[in-house]
Design a protein around this motif. Structure first.
Motif, short mmCIF file in Angstrom:
data_model
loop_
_atom_site.label_atom_id
_atom_site.label_comp_id
_atom_site.label_asym_id
_atom_site.label_seq_id
_atom_site.Cartn_x
_atom_site.Cartn_y
_atom_site.Cartn_z
N UNK A 14 0.84 -1.21 0.00
CA UNK A 14 0.00 0.00 0.00
C UNK A 14 0.87 1.26 0.00
N UNK A 15 1.93 1.26 0.81
CA UNK A 15 2.82 2.42 0.86
C UNK A 15 3.55 2.61 -0.47
N UNK A 16 3.94 1.51 -1.09
CA UNK A 16 4.59 1.59 -2.39
C UNK A 16 3.66 2.22 -3.42
N UNK A 17 2.38 1.82 -3.38
CA UNK A 17 1.39 2.38 -4.30
C UNK A 17 1.20 3.87 -4.07
N UNK A 18 1.25 4.28 -2.79
CA UNK A 18 1.05 5.70 -2.45
C UNK A 18 2.32 6.52 -2.64
N UNK A 19 3.45 5.84 -2.83
CA UNK A 19 4.70 6.54 -3.02
C UNK A 19 5.25 7.17 -1.76
N UNK A 20 5.02 6.51 -0.62
CA UNK A 20 5.51 7.04 0.65
C UNK A 20 6.48 6.03 1.27
N UNK A 21 7.40 6.51 2.10
CA UNK A 21 8.35 5.59 2.76
C UNK A 21 7.61 4.62 3.67
N UNK A 22 8.21 3.46 3.89
CA UNK A 22 7.60 2.42 4.72
C UNK A 22 8.65 1.84 5.66
N UNK A 23 8.26 1.69 6.92
CA UNK A 23 9.14 1.09 7.92
C UNK A 23 8.36 0.10 8.76
#
Length: 378
Positions: free
Chosen positions: A60-69
């Motif tokens: 989901x974060x990859x789709x939104x283009x935001x960093x993920x931890x």
């Protein structure tokens, strides 16, 4: 604002993060690792915080283009949620682990770390609303749609935490619209089933799980007069209002089913009786906290009017409440305008005035005016 989006791996948190991005915030996604069992996998709608959930959050974060931890809170989760759950059952109480998780993990540990790292707010997929008054104070309110409202499980939040909370789904009329929005955004979890049951007991067998954690001994099941009517294999495995699994050897005189009325852990005794004795109209609570500014009567001990809710999906009931102070610790006293059934010590009582969440307390005692075998609360 700099916003930390708590990503459970479900559709609600994914859409909440997406809306935070749309609002122009600088958003970073984080998934909480609450278990150290690397083989843990999700089974349909059972369980959460699994490997599958972590992967879904990342996608989901990859789709939104935001960093993920991924943040490892497993030790804190075990101490504050799992161990607390075991301790409460050992003491004859019925805890709500989701409340403890929200209180200790999702909004205390997570928010503390987020603020320390420079974030302004934490966004989650809960269905609830935060409003701001003219003086800058903030209040927690029910979601726009009653059927999706999750303000009950957020009743443990305090004023400082509410000041840093963001609930982008609070005005959304239905879960179906959230799923449709996720599908339109191309988020893969659009049709993922909601999780339910206790996340660290994914097979749903709470009694079996507790039997592995607590040393249980057989004891007596008695009626309200103290006459033994059966035996149990461990009082900690029972909860108030339970009907199944009593295995009583002596039928009730009127032939009607009997229910668990009370757990007495010191005596290792379970009290059972007719359904009408489950009615309670007087509750006392400990661990009192306020979701924002306390009502003025909190300091004076005067009665104030509330609606009380004791389960996440229960209807609230009208009541009056006041705060007593014993050894400097606040104690909530609630008199219900109409009786409730199956109220157990350990449950969370959340107070409302209209849509506003006032605060919460852990139920310490619950008494019925029909019960003569237990002392009334003064």
């Amino acid at each position: 604002m700099k916003v930390l989006a708590a990503m459970s791996g479900g559709v609600d948190s994914a859409v909440a993060a997406a809306r935070a991005v749309d609002a122009g915030h600088e958003v970073v996604g984080v998934h909480l690792a609450l278990s150290r069992m690397p083989g843990t996998l999700r089974t349909g709608s059972r369980g959460c915080c699994t490997i599958e959930d972590s992967s879904d959050a990342w996608r989901a974060c990859e789709k939104l283009g935001i960093p993920f931890y991924v943040w490892d809170f497993s030790e804190r989760f075990k101490a504050d949620v799992v161990d607390d759950f075991i301790a409460e059952y050992s003491a004859g109480r019925t805890p709500n682990p989701c409340m403890r998780c929200n209180e200790k993990i999702k909004f205390e540990a997570l928010l503390d770390k987020a603020i320390a790292l420079g974030f302004d707010a934490v966004a989650t997929g809960h269905y609830a609303k935060v409003t701001e008054n003219d003086d800058g104070t903030r209040e927690l309110h029910r979601a726009a749609t009653w059927t999706k409202d999750q303000s009950y499980v957020l009743g443990v939040l305090n004023a400082e935490q509410i000041a840093h909370c963001m609930f982008p789904l609070g005005e959304t009329p239905s879960k179906e619209l959230v799923r449709e929005e996720a599908a339109e955004r191309g988020i893969s979890v659009a049709k993922k089933p909601d999780s339910h049951d206790i996340c660290f007991i994914p097979d749903g067998d709470t009694r079996g799980w507790l039997a592995e954690q607590i040393d249980m001994e057989p004891g007596a099941i008695v009626d309200a007069e103290g006459t033994q009517i059966g035996e149990h294999e461990g009082s900690q495995a029972y909860t108030v209002g339970q009907r199944r699994g009593l295995k009583l050897g002596r039928p009730a005189p009127d032939g009607k089913p009997r229910f668990v009325l009370e757990i007495r852990p010191k005596e290792n005794t379970v009290v059972a009786g007719p359904k009408e004795l489950l009615d309670i109209d007087l509750i006392t609570g400990i661990r009192l906290s306020w979701a924002g500014t306390p009502v003025p009567q909190a300091e004076t001990g005067e009665w104030f009017q509330i609606e009380l809710q004791i389960r996440a999906h229960a209807d609230p009931v009208p009541a009056q409440a006041r705060v007593e102070y014993a050894d400097q610790a606040p104690r909530l006293v609630v008199e219900l305008a109409e009786p409730l059934q199956g109220v157990a010590p350990g449950q969370t009582a959340v107070m409302y005035q209209g849509t506003r969440v006032l605060g919460q307390s852990t139920i310490d005692t619950a008494r019925s005016r029909h019960r003569t075998d237990v002392p009334a609360v003064s």
